[in-house]
Design an enzyme around this catalytic site. Structure first.
Site, PDB file in Angstrom:
ATOM      1  N   ASP A 155      -1.776   0.267  -0.226  1.00  0.00           N
ATOM      2  CA  ASP A 155      -1.496   1.469  -1.011  1.00  0.00           C
ATOM      3  C   ASP A 155      -1.496   2.755  -0.198  1.00  0.00           C
ATOM      4  OD1 ASP A 155      -4.186   1.559  -0.477  1.00  0.00           O
ATOM      5  OD2 ASP A 155      -4.817   1.945  -2.542  1.00  0.00           O
ATOM      6  N   GLU A 156      -1.419   2.676   1.132  1.00  0.00           N
ATOM      7  CA  GLU A 156      -1.358   3.904   1.928  1.00  0.00           C
ATOM      8  C   GLU A 156      -0.492   3.702   3.167  1.00  0.00           C
ATOM      9  OE1 GLU A 156      -5.018   5.250   3.705  1.00  0.00           O
ATOM     10  OE2 GLU A 156      -5.896   3.251   3.582  1.00  0.00           O
ATOM     11  N   ASP A 200      -0.759   8.355   0.052  1.00  0.00           N
ATOM     12  CA  ASP A 200      -1.706   7.457  -0.604  1.00  0.00           C
ATOM     13  C   ASP A 200      -1.293   7.291  -2.063  1.00  0.00           C
ATOM     14  OD1 ASP A 200      -3.885   5.945  -1.243  1.00  0.00           O
ATOM     15  OD2 ASP A 200      -5.384   7.375  -0.547  1.00  0.00           O
TER      16      ASP A 200
END
Length: 395
Positions: free
Chosen positions: A104-105, A9
């Site tokens: 974003d992960e 993450d």
């Protein structure tokens, strides 16, 4: 063979990219979001801002009240996409399977890599995170475990800028003392229902009888207890295929006008359906989200009887869900639409009404070409013209 699954993450991803552009933002309370003088919303908040209670999805005006010296940055979304791709390129150097869960992960499947890489998977994951920081200047946190669920919890425990390993067989013991809200999928409503049962920790949830959970939460209850024990067999998907397509909008002023709500919903459905057809997919489910003026958010979902990529079919289902989600005379701040359970659009036409279906199948490509050439507002469902945009064509 033991599974080795990681969840990586990116920490405060949007803010971190903005700090690359403007190093003076480092160490200061920063958010990427809309104007606090208007109706903007926080998209990403730095840890310095979070110490004041600032969170994502919070109204920018409220965030400014909590932290008067907060710095607002409008954002550079094209750059976020570019850095997402750069991160993925680094991950693909080492992980056989990489799934982008969001911008974003990422989920990484390292199963079997413990036999290849010296020292095992955990030191490798630490090196990968360090490489992202060195090459891109972006901080991240990561969790390593035997499945996706526990790996995601591990990355949360590792924040900020750390790596956590939850060994095989130790899942239930490590999760037990955590609050139930630490379990992915447990939101405020579910947490409140569990609290009424006297359940506040994941360990308490894991030991609850299945019949008691089923009575309180329906079919979701027993599965939740299984997850509380750290049990999950969801695979990491090759390539991170898109799972949903959606749009949402925040009104300039809170409204309870049913005509405006339906017109806005119509436009959102049309935009989502247009994107769906461009990807060659059909939706098997639909979700409508309504956020009220007090920021209480309600979602309503349903499965569709047959996969569809047509504005009219999807709008009919969305209207029913909107009626169930938006209370009468209650002012609404935001509505959104999500088309889910996506699958390939190739299918055989039905025996009855085949001619009509064929005509519609030929119609939508023409509609899409006009929209792509002249803009989405060139041709819309009639209802969406009430939104005050476009020319209101009927399709």
């Amino acid at each position: 063979m033991l599974r080795w699954i990681a969840h990586l993450d990116m920490d405060c991803f949007f803010v971190s990219v903005e700090r690359l552009l403007d190093p003076s933002l480092a160490g200061r309370p920063v958010v990427v979001g809309g104007d606090p003088g208007g109706r903007g919303v926080v998209a990403s908040a730095s840890y310095e801002a979070r110490r004041f209670g600032v969170r994502s999805a919070m109204a920018s005006r409220h965030a400014k009240q909590l932290c008067p010296h907060l710095i607002f940055v409008p954002g550079h979304h094209r750059l976020y996409g570019e850095h997402h791709r750069k991160v993925r390129t680094i991950l693909e150097r080492w992980a056989p399977v990489v799934e982008a869960a969001s911008i974003d992960e990422f989920y990484l499947d390292f199963t079997g890599c413990n036999l290849i890489y010296d020292g095992g998977v955990f030191p490798l994951l630490r090196r990968i995170r360090a490489r992202i920081a060195d090459e891109l200047g972006l901080p991240s946190s990561a969790g390593l475990a035997g499945n996706r669920l526990v790996a995601k919890i591990g990355s949360r425990l590792a924040k900020p800028a750390g790596v956590a390993w939850i060994p095989h067989g130790a899942e239930a013991d490590i999760l037990a003392p955590l609050p139930v809200r630490a379990l992915p999928g447990v939101g405020p409503v579910t947490a409140a229902a569990l609290q009424r049962l006297g359940v506040t920790s994941i360990g308490q949830l894991a030991s609850m009888p299945a019949n008691a959970l089923a009575a309180a939460l329906g079919s979701w209850g027993p599965d939740l207890a299984r997850r509380a024990r750290g049990e999950s067999d969801s695979p990491v998907g090759e390539g991170g295929e898109r799972k949903s397509v959606g749009h949402e909008t925040t009104f300039d002023e809170d409204t309870a006008d049913p005509v405006l709500l339906e017109a806005t919903l119509c436009r959102l459905v049309g935009k989502a359906a247009h994107r769906l057809r461009r990807t060659g997919m059909k939706a098997g489910g639909i979700t409508v989200k309504v956020r009220y003026a007090d920021f209480r958010t309600v979602t309503r979902s349903r499965a569709l009887p047959a996969g569809s990529d047509r504005d009219g079919d999807l709008l009919a289902a969305a209207r029913e869900l909107l009626l169930g989600a938006a209370g009468a005379r209650v002012r609404v701040r935001l509505i959104g639409i999500s088309l889910e359970r996506l699958r390939s659009s190739g299918e055989q036409l039905g025996l009855f009404g085949a001619a009509r279906d064929a005509r519609r199948a030929a119609l939508y490509p023409a509609v899409d070409r006009l929209r792509e050439k002249y803009g989405f507002g060139a041709l819309e469902l009639a209802t969406s013209s009430l939104h005050g945009r476009g020319n209101g064509g009927i399709i």
